[in-house]
Each structure stands twice: as C-alpha cells, then as structure tokens.
Design a protein around this motif. Structure first.
Motif, PDB file in Angstrom:
ATOM      1  N   ALA A 109       0.862  -1.177   0.000  1.00 47.94           N
ATOM      2  CA  ALA A 109       0.000   0.000   0.000  1.00 47.94           C
ATOM      3  C   ALA A 109       0.899   1.228   0.000  1.00 47.94           C
ATOM      4  CB  ALA A 109      -0.904   0.005   1.222  1.00 47.94           C
ATOM      5  N   VAL A 110       0.637   2.115  -0.933  1.00 48.63           N
ATOM      6  CA  VAL A 110       1.393   3.356  -0.982  1.00 48.63           C
ATOM      7  C   VAL A 110       0.450   4.472  -0.552  1.00 48.63           C
ATOM      8  CG1 VAL A 110       2.626   4.958  -2.473  1.00 48.63           C
ATOM      9  CG2 VAL A 110       2.859   2.504  -2.828  1.00 48.63           C
ATOM     10  N   VAL A 111       0.770   5.066   0.582  1.00 43.09           N
ATOM     11  CA  VAL A 111      -0.075   6.137   1.096  1.00 43.09           C
ATOM     12  C   VAL A 111       0.581   7.466   0.708  1.00 43.09           C
ATOM     13  CG1 VAL A 111      -1.074   7.180   3.133  1.00 43.09           C
ATOM     14  CG2 VAL A 111      -0.837   4.704   3.006  1.00 43.09           C
ATOM     15  N   VAL A 112      -0.164   8.268  -0.024  1.00 43.04           N
ATOM     16  CA  VAL A 112       0.407   9.478  -0.598  1.00 43.04           C
ATOM     17  C   VAL A 112      -0.177  10.711   0.074  1.00 43.04           C
ATOM     18  CG1 VAL A 112       0.852  10.703  -2.752  1.00 43.04           C
ATOM     19  CG2 VAL A 112       0.504   8.244  -2.791  1.00 43.04           C
ATOM     20  N   TYR A 113       0.673  11.683   0.339  1.00 41.37           N
ATOM     21  CA  TYR A 113       0.173  12.993   0.744  1.00 41.37           C
ATOM     22  C   TYR A 113       0.901  14.061  -0.039  1.00 41.37           C
ATOM     23  CZ  TYR A 113       4.354  13.561   3.669  1.00 41.37           C
ATOM     24  OH  TYR A 113       5.645  13.673   4.095  1.00 41.37           O
ATOM     25  N   ASP A 114       0.402  15.274   0.120  1.00 38.61           N
ATOM     26  CA  ASP A 114       0.942  16.402  -0.623  1.00 38.61           C
ATOM     27  C   ASP A 114       1.740  17.241   0.371  1.00 38.61           C
ATOM     28  OD1 ASP A 114       1.294  18.833  -1.826  1.00 38.61           O
ATOM     29  OD2 ASP A 114      -0.806  19.145  -2.349  1.00 38.61           O
ATOM     30  N   ILE A 115       3.017  17.469   0.098  1.00 34.74           N
ATOM     31  CA  ILE A 115       3.838  18.160   1.101  1.00 34.74           C
ATOM     32  C   ILE A 115       3.388  19.602   1.314  1.00 34.74           C
ATOM     33  CG2 ILE A 115       5.887  16.723   0.661  1.00 34.74           C
ATOM     34  CD1 ILE A 115       7.045  19.392  -0.632  1.00 34.74           C
ATOM     35  N   THR A 116       2.547  20.107   0.433  1.00 38.10           N
ATOM     36  CA  THR A 116       2.057  21.467   0.618  1.00 38.10           C
ATOM     37  C   THR A 116       0.733  21.494   1.368  1.00 38.10           C
ATOM     38  OG1 THR A 116       0.784  21.546  -1.420  1.00 38.10           O
ATOM     39  CG2 THR A 116       3.109  22.094  -1.579  1.00 38.10           C
ATOM     40  N   SER A 117       0.237  20.336   1.798  1.00 39.18           N
ATOM     41  CA  SER A 117      -1.083  20.301   2.423  1.00 39.18           C
ATOM     42  C   SER A 117      -1.080  19.466   3.703  1.00 39.18           C
ATOM     43  CB  SER A 117      -2.100  19.734   1.426  1.00 39.18           C
ATOM     44  OG  SER A 117      -3.188  19.181   2.102  1.00 39.18           O
ATOM     45  N   PRO A 118      -1.134  20.128   4.837  1.00 36.11           N
ATOM     46  CA  PRO A 118      -1.183  19.396   6.117  1.00 36.11           C
ATOM     47  C   PRO A 118      -2.419  18.509   6.221  1.00 36.11           C
ATOM     48  CG  PRO A 118      -0.786  21.733   6.467  1.00 36.11           C
ATOM     49  CD  PRO A 118      -1.129  21.581   5.032  1.00 36.11           C
ATOM     50  N   ASP A 119      -3.507  18.952   5.609  1.00 28.33           N
ATOM     51  CA  ASP A 119      -4.727  18.144   5.628  1.00 28.33           C
ATOM     52  C   ASP A 119      -4.484  16.780   4.999  1.00 28.33           C
ATOM     53  OD1 ASP A 119      -6.058  20.121   6.818  1.00 28.33           O
ATOM     54  OD2 ASP A 119      -7.303  20.691   5.105  1.00 28.33           O
ATOM     55  N   SER A 120      -3.790  16.821   3.882  1.00 31.16           N
ATOM     56  CA  SER A 120      -3.562  15.551   3.194  1.00 31.16           C
ATOM     57  C   SER A 120      -2.648  14.650   4.024  1.00 31.16           C
ATOM     58  CB  SER A 120      -2.970  15.793   1.810  1.00 31.16           C
ATOM     59  OG  SER A 120      -1.625  16.180   1.908  1.00 31.16           O
ATOM     60  N   PHE A 121      -1.781  15.286   4.821  1.00 27.53           N
ATOM     61  CA  PHE A 121      -0.904  14.493   5.698  1.00 27.53           C
ATOM     62  C   PHE A 121      -1.729  13.822   6.802  1.00 27.53           C
ATOM     63  CE2 PHE A 121       2.414  14.245   9.120  1.00 27.53           C
ATOM     64  CZ  PHE A 121       3.174  13.274   8.492  1.00 27.53           C
ATOM     65  N   ALA A 122      -2.675  14.575   7.324  1.00 30.04           N
ATOM     66  CA  ALA A 122      -3.566  13.987   8.333  1.00 30.04           C
ATOM     67  C   ALA A 122      -4.345  12.830   7.735  1.00 30.04           C
ATOM     68  CB  ALA A 122      -4.518  15.057   8.855  1.00 30.04           C
ATOM     69  N   LYS A 123      -4.778  13.047   6.511  1.00 27.86           N
ATOM     70  CA  LYS A 123      -5.542  12.011   5.833  1.00 27.86           C
ATOM     71  C   LYS A 123      -4.676  10.761   5.618  1.00 27.86           C
ATOM     72  CE  LYS A 123      -9.187  10.675   3.951  1.00 27.86           C
ATOM     73  NZ  LYS A 123     -10.601  10.841   4.042  1.00 27.86           N
ATOM     74  N   ALA A 124      -3.416  11.000   5.338  1.00 27.83           N
ATOM     75  CA  ALA A 124      -2.497   9.872   5.145  1.00 27.83           C
ATOM     76  C   ALA A 124      -2.404   9.061   6.432  1.00 27.83           C
ATOM     77  CB  ALA A 124      -1.115  10.380   4.732  1.00 27.83           C
ATOM     78  N   GLN A 125      -2.360   9.760   7.558  1.00 20.52           N
ATOM     79  CA  GLN A 125      -2.281   9.038   8.824  1.00 20.52           C
ATOM     80  C   GLN A 125      -3.546   8.221   9.062  1.00 20.52           C
ATOM     81  OE1 GLN A 125      -1.260  12.674  10.752  1.00 20.52           O
ATOM     82  NE2 GLN A 125       0.631  11.804  11.569  1.00 20.52           N
ATOM     83  N   TYR A 126      -4.669   8.792   8.609  1.00 23.53           N
ATOM     84  CA  TYR A 126      -5.917   8.028   8.710  1.00 23.53           C
ATOM     85  C   TYR A 126      -5.809   6.728   7.918  1.00 23.53           C
ATOM     86  CZ  TYR A 126     -10.424   6.488   6.952  1.00 23.53           C
ATOM     87  OH  TYR A 126     -11.468   5.729   6.557  1.00 23.53           O
ATOM     88  N   TRP A 127      -5.262   6.855   6.731  1.00 24.59           N
ATOM     89  CA  TRP A 127      -5.156   5.672   5.870  1.00 24.59           C
ATOM     90  C   TRP A 127      -4.231   4.630   6.486  1.00 24.59           C
ATOM     91  CZ3 TRP A 127      -8.527   4.094   2.776  1.00 24.59           C
ATOM     92  CH2 TRP A 127      -9.290   4.981   2.017  1.00 24.59           C
ATOM     93  N   VAL A 128      -3.161   5.109   7.103  1.00 27.49           N
ATOM     94  CA  VAL A 128      -2.239   4.169   7.735  1.00 27.49           C
ATOM     95  C   VAL A 128      -2.964   3.368   8.808  1.00 27.49           C
ATOM     96  CG1 VAL A 128      -0.179   3.984   9.153  1.00 27.49           C
ATOM     97  CG2 VAL A 128      -0.214   5.562   7.221  1.00 27.49           C
ATOM     98  N   LYS A 129      -3.734   4.065   9.602  1.00 26.03           N
ATOM     99  CA  LYS A 129      -4.480   3.376  10.660  1.00 26.03           C
ATOM    100  C   LYS A 129      -5.482   2.400  10.080  1.00 26.03           C
ATOM    101  CE  LYS A 129      -4.024   6.628  14.428  1.00 26.03           C
ATOM    102  NZ  LYS A 129      -3.726   7.943  13.839  1.00 26.03           N
ATOM    103  N   LEU A 131      -5.342   0.910   7.280  1.00 26.14           N
ATOM    104  CA  LEU A 131      -4.668  -0.264   6.723  1.00 26.14           C
ATOM    105  C   LEU A 131      -4.189  -1.192   7.820  1.00 26.14           C
ATOM    106  CD1 LEU A 131      -2.638   1.491   3.934  1.00 26.14           C
ATOM    107  CD2 LEU A 131      -4.321  -0.310   3.580  1.00 26.14           C
ATOM    108  N   GLN A 132      -3.704  -0.608   8.909  1.00 27.50           N
ATOM    109  CA  GLN A 132      -3.250  -1.447  10.007  1.00 27.50           C
ATOM    110  C   GLN A 132      -4.394  -2.278  10.551  1.00 27.50           C
ATOM    111  OE1 GLN A 132      -1.529   1.600  12.360  1.00 27.50           O
ATOM    112  NE2 GLN A 132       0.551   1.232  11.615  1.00 27.50           N
ATOM    113  N   LYS A 133      -5.579  -1.701  10.474  1.00 30.02           N
ATOM    114  CA  LYS A 133      -6.721  -2.429  11.024  1.00 30.02           C
ATOM    115  C   LYS A 133      -7.308  -3.427  10.042  1.00 30.02           C
ATOM    116  CE  LYS A 133      -8.552   0.966  13.238  1.00 30.02           C
ATOM    117  NZ  LYS A 133      -9.568   1.964  13.160  1.00 30.02           N
ATOM    118  N   HIS A 134      -7.443  -2.988   8.790  1.00 29.19           N
ATOM    119  CA  HIS A 134      -8.205  -3.816   7.857  1.00 29.19           C
ATOM    120  C   HIS A 134      -7.377  -4.430   6.741  1.00 29.19           C
ATOM    121  CE1 HIS A 134     -11.827  -2.452   9.799  1.00 29.19           C
ATOM    122  NE2 HIS A 134     -11.475  -1.202   9.609  1.00 29.19           N
ATOM    123  N   GLY A 135      -6.151  -3.982   6.579  1.00 32.13           N
ATOM    124  CA  GLY A 135      -5.341  -4.514   5.480  1.00 32.13           C
ATOM    125  C   GLY A 135      -4.771  -5.875   5.816  1.00 32.13           C
ATOM    126  N   SER A 136      -4.057  -6.444   4.866  1.00 34.24           N
ATOM    127  CA  SER A 136      -3.380  -7.706   5.154  1.00 34.24           C
ATOM    128  C   SER A 136      -2.376  -7.458   6.271  1.00 34.24           C
ATOM    129  CB  SER A 136      -2.626  -8.201   3.926  1.00 34.24           C
ATOM    130  OG  SER A 136      -3.374  -7.992   2.783  1.00 34.24           O
TER     131      SER A 136
END
Lengths: 200, 915
Positions: A109-129, A131-136
């Motif tokens: 899984a490649v989780v992408v964020y935009d270095i110019t957008s803190p929101d997207s970084f927060a969203k990336a952290q959401y995705w990480v969580k 994936l940790q819960k529901h991914g392989s």
C-alpha cells in the motif's frame, strides 16, 4: 494501455494472486504484486502512477472515479522482475467506503500525501491506521510525500514524514511526479522490500 | 457552415472527437474509422426523429397549434441542425428563448444571469416532456425549507406510490386514490409514463379518464406553457388556462369541492393529472403567495374521505413492496396511453440526434416538472453569501473538493473555458446546498459537465437534480450504500448470466466489482468512447432508472467475456477489459446488445436483488462506522444517516436523535423528508438508534456480535475460496511450468533461427557481391588479353617493319659497297691516270717546267680531298656497325652517308670531269 494485455501468453503460468499471499512460490524470478495507492484527493496518486507506468506527466489529469488500474513490470539488479498491478483509488473521503475492495489482499500500500497540504498528511495518517486495522497483516506500506518540487510551498516537513513513517514501520520517500524525482526509486525500493518467495 | 467550422476544428485538433472530448492516442485511428459511420447514423436518426416529432405534433394537436409547432420545429431544426455542441456552449443557443450558460454569466450580474440561464425546450418535445414529467416525484415540495403541514400529509399519497398495489385491497373504497397511486408508481418505477393504470383492481372508468385526461392535458400543456389541466374536470378551466398557478387553483378548488360533496372518479382523475403534471412544484413554490398549494387541495381531498391518516401510514409502511412493481410491470405494457411510446423507445435506443439531445434529455428527466421558480437562483444567492460560514452554506470540504475537481473535469475541453468552469462551479455548489445528504461527490463533476455542454445552466441543474436525487438516489451519499448494493446485485447477475466467466475471474482473483464499480459510479463516463456514453445515457435517462447501467455492463461482459476467459493473469484481464471497453466505438451494437440481450433485467428484478443484498452492505457499513471512531466524523455521519433513515416520519424525533449538531445533520433535518420517503422498511429493522448506541447496552453487543459473526463468516468463506483457488493455482502452475519453460526455449530457438536466417541472408548477399566482383575481374582480364593480343600484333608489325628496314639497310649497304668498289675503281683509275700523266710529264720534262709546278701544287690538294673522303667514310662505317639496332638513326646515317658518298662521288666525278 494494452501493452501487457497484447501479449497475454507471456505471463502464462505465473502465480495467481500476490506473492505475499502465496508464500513459497517457485517462480522466484518473476514476482507479481498487487499495489494500492491511497491518499487524499488531488495529492497526485494518478500522476505518480502515470509517471511510473508511462513516463508522462499531465498537469491537467482527470478526476479518478471509483478506481483505475494499470500495471508495470520492472527488472531488479538481481535479474528478478516485479510486475506491479497498481490500483489507483479515488481520493474523496466518501470513496473510502469502497477502498477495502481494492486494498483487500494487496501486498503493498502506498499512502500518498501532498507536502504542501497538512490536511492531506492527516488524511495519510488516517489511511495508515485504516490499513493497520483492515489490510493484510504483512502488508508493506510506503509513505510518500508528493509534489516535492513545490518546496517553497512546503507545509509538511520531511522530519514529520520520517517520524510518521518510522512510527508505523513504513518506508518513506518524497517524490515529484512532475519532475519524475524519486518515482522509480519508490517502486524499486518497494520491490526490494518484497519477501522473496524462495527465502520464505 | 458550422459543419465546416467543425471540420476545421477537427483538423486542428484531431485528438478530440465530435463532442470535443479528448481521444486517447491509441484510439484516434479507430475513431477515424468510425467517424463516418457515426455521421451516417446521425443523419439517419435526425431524419427519423424529425418525422416522429412532426407526426407527434400533428396527431396530438389536430388544430392550429400543431401547425405552429411544426413551424417551430422546422425553425429549430434549421437553426440547431448546424450547431455543434462546443459552439452551443460558446455562442449561445438562439433557438426559442434560450441563453447559453456562457452568455451573461458575469458574476456581477447574478440575477440576470440566472434568469437567462433557464430555457424552455422546444414545443415539439412537449408531448414527450409531459409523458415523462408525470413520473417526476413531487419532491420539490421539500425543497422549500418551510413546509406546510398539509403538504406533508399529502406528500406520501403521491410519493409513496409503491405501496398502493399492496394496500389497495384494504382500501377498496378509495379506488380512485389507488388509481392515482398506481399511476404514479408505475411511472416512476417503470418509466412507462402515461401507460395508464394497469391494475386489475382499478375501475376501468378511472383508467379511461386518466388516460383521456392525460392526453388532454398534453394539449393543454402545449398551449399554456405546461399547465396540465384535465378536460374531464372542468372544460371551462381548460379553455381558460390563463397563467400557471391561477388556473391551478381554480382547478384545485373545483376538485376540492366536488370531493367534499361526494367522490367522483373523473374529479379524482383531475387531481391525478394535477399532481402528476409539473404544476405542483410551481404552486408549492408559491406557498407564501395567496394561492394555496395544490398539495393542500389534494390533501383536502384525502381529508374529505376521512381516511387520510390511515392512508398515509399505510403508505409509509408498505413502501417498496417487492410484488408491487411486478404487478405494475405486467400491466404496463398492456395499456399504452401514449400510442407512440413504443416508437419513442425504439428511437431512443437508436440514439438521440445530437442537436436534439440536450432538450430530449431535459424532457426525459422532467426538468420542467421539477423546476421550482427562483429556487436555483436562491441557492446561488445563499452559497454566495455564506462563503466561509459552514453552518448555512455549503460545507467547506465540499467547496474545496469542488475547487480541486473543476480543472480536472474534461481538461482541455473547448467549451469548458473560464465561463464554462464558472457555470460548473455554480451548478455543483447549488446542488451541494440543495441536497446536503449528497453534497458533492466526485463523478458529479463529470455529469454536471456533460449536462452543461448540452443545455443552459439552470436546466442542467434540474437535470442533475433529477439524475442524482431520483435515478441515483442513495448512490453518491456519504456512505454510498446503494452503489455498493448495486455491485453485489451486478455480481449476482453476472454469476447467473456468465458463470464460466465469473469462475475464471474468481480463479484469477479478480472481483467483478473491481471492474464494474468504476463503470457504475461514473455511468460509463471516461470508460467508454463518447458516442457510446451518450447513447447509454439516452436510454438511461429515458428509462428513468439504473436498469440500463446493468444492461450495458452485462453487454460489455458479453462482448468481451470470451476474450477475458483466455487471460492468465489478473492484471492482464483487467487491463484487457479496460482497454476493450475504452474502444467500444460500435455504440449501436453495444446499446442493442444491452437492450435486447438483457430484457430480463428489469427494475423489478433489480429491486428484488437489491433488497436481498442491502442488509449485508448495511452491516459492513455499520461495522465500519463503529470501528472507525478514530476518524473524526465518520461515526457521526453514519449514525446520522441511520437516524434519518430510521424515523422517517416525525421531525421531532429526528431532532432528538441527531446528537452531533454538525452541518450535515442540520441539513438532513430539513431535508430528511425526501430521502426518508424512499427508503424501505428493511432499513428500519436493521438500523439501531444511535441513542442506544451511546449506551453500553446489551442490544449493542448483540448487534456487534452479529456483525462480527457476519464478518467472520465472510472471512471464512473467502478463506475457503482462497484455499481452493490456491490449490488449483498450484496445480495449474505445476502443469504449466514445464510448458512455460518450453515456450521460453521455443522463443529462444526462434530467436536463434531468425539470427541464423539473418546471417544466411548476409552471406548470400556477400556471395552475390563476390560474384559480381569476379565477373568484373574476368571482364577486365578479357580486356587485357585483347590489349595484349593487339600489342603483340603491333609488335609483329613493328618487327616486320624492322625487317623491312633491315633489308633496305642491307640494300643500302650493298649499294654503298658497290659505290666503294666504284670509288676504288675510280681511284685506281685515277692512279692509273696519274701514273700515266707522270709518265707523260717525264717524257716532256723541260718545256713544261713552269706548267708542271701548277699541277703538282694541285695534286696534294686532290689527294688531301680524297683521303678526307675515305677517312670520313671509314669512320661512318664503324659507327653504323655499332648502332645496328637503331633502324632509324641508321637509316638517316645511311642516307647521310649515301649523300656524302654521292657527294664524294660527285666530287670524284667533277674532279674526273675536271680532268
């Protein structure tokens, strides 16, 4: 598009499913891997894939609806080939409801964020969580800070990215689909990290 | 002219198709091949549509209005026939009172702009529009934030059409009311607008009047800008048909009164007409005005029967009863009220002509019936005001998303310039405000874009409202439940229709939803070539539901399934299908396969399957929302979603249950009615009250356990499947491994062979070159031989010459020798003479003493000369002997010698003569 589909026989006899799932695959030289890209809308997921697969960059690319699929094969130093089957998902929050369909069974899984957008970084952290819960359980995750060419507009520091990645046992890289910076490196690094069927 | 311009455009930008959309580079060639076919088809269908509309206008209105319409049609056709779509957006549509969105869309002149961007469709399409309008649900009433309580009561009776069939037996008293409901039901569910009341329970008379009334109302609408007033109610009212609402009230009043007195079927029919035509929205819009809403009147009618509450409740309870649609379905084909309906359906499947498409689509969606005066304008005004205020305007996250997506909507399309993009932005913001339960969802930007290309801005807004609120209700909401349900339904249909293909996909590890998900969500936009997308949309909008979505997807599977079965790898299968679908230029084949090949896929069947699968999706969604507490508002959204689904009836309860007072919840509070009305009872039974949710309750645990169990079961199932899959895969691998090696070997050998062939060819070439060289060498040899021969000949000739010269020389020598002899002889003679002379001198000595002196002086002179001549001759002789090889010099010497000899000879002679 149809580059690989035009020669369907070539892949005959290759593994079904991803190698991480199959474990001891005898075909150590040709690895197939399901990879999913996740991240906020507009961070450049599709651009990364297009840069990697076709070597193009289109600043006015289309909105991805649902998901789109592309595949690309790379050869490593040790003459193994890795075929990436890439699912590029839609970025809008509500499409997250459909994301499990695509990240289920994915080896990478490649989780992408935009270095110019803190929101997207927060969203990336959401995705990480998520994936940790529901991914392989043995999914390989990479955290990618895209749009590295816009460093003058940077709002997420490299350090933050590294910290987040380390905390979650991820591989971290900053890329730019626009300048092609680190795009191939990203996929090569992922390929290196794949469990080799023979060793398992 | 415009055609020319268009071709010019094509020539300049060959990467865009006739609609101005970008073509993928790999499809340009194929597109060119199909461009002519498209053109031919287009001409054909525009003729057919023209004829159809002409027929329609003459048959519908036998008197003067018909002719008038015909003229309008002609005018329109000539005006629009030459218009291309990009131009339509760019320059404005001057047929009737239309204004293109780009015209006057300066932000400063907001009011004017909005007014200008609404346009009526051409009158000739009025009949179709009326037919379609009748299926438009009367949701519009809920758009007004302040609702009249009466409206709420009446609302279900029209909206909750699905219930009527099941409930009608209990309500036999209300035959007419049932008829009404059946009708609406039928229209909305099956799209068979105007096919009359089909149910056996209904009294035939009612049907008749409905039909009559309806077709009459078509006329009335044509004449009076869309007022459907039934002749059968009050002829006088019909004749008047002054303005929109005024006549409505009169009409409604009449209805109300007659109803109060005693129920008459025909009057009831009038109510039906009234509520089904587009006028209700107008009258609702005018709630603040003195005229009462027709809705009130209708409600009054129901009241008069004294059972309105029971009816309403009953409707609530029995929404979406599965059997209902079927019954309707049966009756639907048997009684076409519009005799041309089948012809129209046929035409639609053949495709709508380009220049009519925008208006035909509007007619299909029922834009006019949906429209509420100034509603769009108000939405825009509000969105404009509350720029940074999340609570009253569009939530910031949607705004941001819309901003992100606008430049990514058909990038580079000629019509989506600055003005086009502004229109798109307004449209999306207005929609987000109109329906906060959907707000903005990616994909809508494309839909809005397409609609804007085909129609003025406000029309596009209402079309979008129809599409998302009706056709795709529940699809693009926060949880996307219906779209997930549809995926399961589609998978089941696939298993039913293409078991072999699905087995293969299972074996490859490809889920059907991976393929069909993007198709459904985007309604094939960007998935198929444009011609095909628009053709699919033609049918979809005509049918008014998502059946075409399924049929098209099934058709694609039918077309490409056989190829897919040959793939050996998940990636290849997906890539192949993507690229094949992307090059489905034969749109007619696709649409016909979809419509003809999958007739069995009907809305009723789909509804049945949806009900079957919905619970599974809801469970998963619920589980997610429970687990997903990490992510800030997902739970709030989910529970809110459920709460508003849960208690569809009362607003008070709604308030109580929505704990999170976020914007969405608020929005839903005011908008809950339209959505709640569409959700089935199943939802009720499944969803839990979020209030309970917050307590550590047993019930919660039970549900949680249920969910968990469900999940585990699913996991187990998938694990088992996976194991089987792996086993087969392994076996296959073992089998194929050798084959693969062999094939690799073959490949290698082939490569070698080709290399060898190459070298062989090279060798041959070299050989040929050598041969050439050899030939040349031979030739040269020959030439040199010739040269040699000729040289020899020359040499021989020279030898001969030498020989001749030698002979001459010898001759000359001989003559020289002779001469010498002669000289010797002459000398001897001279000697003899000298001796004789001296003898003479001795004899005559003294007398000739002096004389003697003279000759003695002469004598030495003479011998001197003689000796000189002899010495010279001897010297020459030696010389000539040493240079014997040089013929020439010899000859010259000879000649010189002979000369000198002759000279000497002469001197001898002269000296002899002197003697």
């Amino acid at each position: 598009m149809g580059c690989s589909s035009s020669l369907p026989d070539r892949s005959s006899g290759r593994l079904v499913g991803t190698n991480s799932e199959n474990g001891g695959a005898p075909d150590a030289k040709n690895i197939r891997v399901k990879l999913v890209l996740l991240g906020d809308s507009g961070v450049g997921k599709s651009c990364i894939v297009l840069r990697f697969v076709r070597g193009q960059f289109d600043p006015t690319s289309k909105v991805t609806v649902g998901a789109s699929f592309l595949s690309q094969t790379i050869a490593l130093q040790d003459s193994t080939t890795v075929k990436f089957e890439i699912w590029d998902t839609a970025g809008q929050e509500r499409y997250a409801a459909l994301a499990p369909l695509y990240y289920r069974g994915a080896a990478v899984a490649v989780v992408v964020y935009d270095i110019t957008s803190p929101d997207s970084f927060a969203k990336a952290q959401y995705w990480v969580k998520e994936l940790q819960k529901h991914g392989s359980p043995d999914i390989i995750m990479a955290l990618v800070g895209n749009k590295a060419d816009l460093h003058e507009k940077r709002e997420v520091s490299v350090q933050d990215g590294i910290e987040c990645a380390e905390k979650n046992g991820m591989f971290f890289i900053e890329t730019s689909a626009k300048t092609a910076d680190n795009i191939n490196q990203l996929f090569e690094e992922i390929a290196k990290r794949l469990p080799r069927p023979t060793t398992s | 002219m415009a055609d020319k311009a268009f071709h010019l455009l094509q020539a300049l930008e060959p990467r865009r198709d006739a609609y101005g959309f970008a073509l993928r580079p790999q499809h340009i060639q194929t597109y060119r091949q199909y461009a002519d076919i498209f053109k031919e088809e287009e001409e054909e269908r525009s003729d057919r549509w023209k004829n159809f509309l002409e027929q329609l206008s003459t048959s519908a209105r036998p008197c003067s209005p018909g002719e008038e319409d015909k003229e309008v049609l002609h005018a329109d056709a000539t005006q629009e026939g030459v218009e291309t779509i990009p131009e339509r957006l760019g320059e404005g549509n001057d047929s009737s009172d239309k204004q293109s969105i780009s015209d006057g869309s300066s932000a400063s002149d907001h009011k004017r702009e909005v007014q200008q961007t609404w346009a009526h469709i051409r009158l000739s399409l009025g009949a179709i529009e009326d037919m379609m309008s009748s299926r438009v649900k009367k949701k519009t009433q809920n758009m007004e934030h302040e609702q009249i309580p009466m409206g709420e009561v009446h609302l279900p009776s029209i909206e909750e059409e699905g219930s009527s069939n099941a409930s009608e037996k209990d309500f036999e008293v209300e035959v007419c009311l049932n008829a009404l409901n059946d009708r609406v039901n039928e229209d909305t569910v099956e799209n068979a607008v105007g096919d009359g009341v089909s149910n056996s329970v209904n009294v035939a008379v009612v049907e008749e009047t409905v039909c009559d009334g309806f077709s009459d109302s078509v006329d009335a609408k044509e004449n009076s800008m869309g007022d459907s007033v039934s002749d059968s109610v009050d002829a006088a009212v019909v004749e008047k048909t002054v303005g929109g609402s005024a006549s409505d009230i009169v009409d409604a009043d009449v209805v109300g009164k007659t109803l109060g007195d005693g129920v008459s079927n025909s009057v009831d029919t009038a109510v039906v007409e009234k509520t089904m035509g587009g006028n209700v929205s107008d009258s609702v819009d005018a709630t603040s005005r003195p005229e009462q809403a027709v809705g009130d009147m209708v409600a009054d009618c129901v009241n008069a029967k004294g059972e309105e509450k029971a009816v309403a409740d009953r409707f609530n309870d029995t929404v979406n009863v599965a059997g209902a649609e079927k019954a309707v379905d049966d009756g639907f084909t048997s009684k076409p009220c519009f005799p041309w309906r089948e012809e129209l359906e046929c035409l639609v499947r053949g495709g709508v002509p380009k220049d009519l498409r925008g208006e035909v689509w509007q007619a299909f969606v029922g834009v006019k019936a949906r429209r509420v005066e100034r509603y769009y304008h108000d939405l825009l005004a509000h969105t404009g005001e509350s720029k940074d205020d999340d609570s009253s305007g569009v939530p910031r996250k949607w705004k941001r998303q819309i901003e992100k997506d606008i430049p990514r909507t058909f990038p580079g399309h000629p019509a989506l310039d600055e003005n086009g993009r502004n229109s798109l932005r307004r449209l999306l913001l207005a929609y987000a405000r109109h329906n906060p339960s959907v707000g903005y969802c990616q994909a809508m930007n494309f839909f809005a874009g397409i609609l804007l290309l085909l129609m003025p801005e406000e029309n596009a807004f209402w079309a979008l409202v129809g599409l998302i609120d009706d056709y795709f209700d529940g699809y693009y909401t926060e949880e996307m439940i219906e779209s997930q349900v549809d995926q399961l339904v589609f998978e089941e249909l696939m298993r039913e229709r293409f078991p072999k293909l699905v087995n293969h996909l299972d074996y490859l590890g490809v889920q059907v939803a991976w393929l069909s998900g993007p198709w459904f969500l985007s309604i094939f936009v960007n998935m198929l070539p444009w011609e095909s997308v628009l053709r699919v949309w033609d049918v979809l909008l005509y049918e008014g539901n998502r059946v075409m979505l399924f049929r098209t997807a099934l058709a694609l599977m039918e077309l490409y399934g056989p190829v897919l079965v040959t793939t050996k790898d998940a990636g290849d299968a997906i890539t192949l299908l993507q690229s094949l679908a992307g090059s489905t230029f034969d749109s007619s084949q696709l649409v016909l396969t979809a419509c003809m090949g999958f007739i069995g896929v009907t809305e009723a069947r789909l509804q049945e399957l949806r009900d079957k699968h919905r619970s599974a999706i809801l469970m998963v969604v619920e589980e997610r929302s429970k687990r997903g507490r990490v992510w800030k508002d997902s739970k709030g959204l989910a529970s809110k979603l459920y709460s508003f689904k849960h208690d569809r009836g009362s607003l008070a309860e709604e308030k109580k249950t929505t704990e999170g007072s976020d914007v969405l919840a608020k929005g839903d509070e005011s908008h809950s009615e339209p959505h709640s009305s569409n959700l089935d009872d199943l939802l009720d039974s499944l969803t839990i009250d979020p209030e309970v949710d917050s307590l550590p309750d047993l019930q919660e645990q039970v549900v949680w356990m249920k969910v968990e169990l469900c999940r585990l079961l699913e996991e187990k199932r998938s694990a088992v499947m996976r194991a089987e899959e792996l086993e087969t895969a392994l076996m296959e691998m073992v089998k194929e491994d050798n084959r693969r090696e062999l094939s690799a070997r073959i490949e290698q050998l082939e490569l070698e062979v080709s290399e060898l062939q190459q070298t062989l060819a090279d060798k041959k070439e070299q050989e040929a070159a050598m041969l050439k060289v050899l030939m040349r060498v031979e030739h040269e040899q020959k030439v040199t031989e010739d040269a040699r021969i000729s040289a020899e000949q020359i040499a021989a000739a020279q030898k001969y010459e030498v020989h001749v010269l030698q002979e001459k020389y010898e001759k000359a020598m001989a003559s020289v020798a002779e001469m010498e002899k002669r000289v010797v002889m002459a000398e001897s003679m001279l000697e003899a003479t000298l001796q004789y002379q001296s003898g003479q001198v001795k004899a005559q000595s003294s007398p000739r003493g002096t004389r003697n002196q003279g000759p003695t002086n002469e004598n030495p002179k003479r011998t001197g000369l003689l000796s000189f001549g002899l010495g010279w001759r001897d010297r020459n002789k030696g010389e000539s002997k040493s240079t014997n090889g040089h013929d020439e010099s010899k000859s010259t010497n000879e000649s010189g010698e002979s000369k000198s000899t002759s000279d000497s000879g002469k001197t001898k002679q002269t000296s002899e003569g002197n003697q």
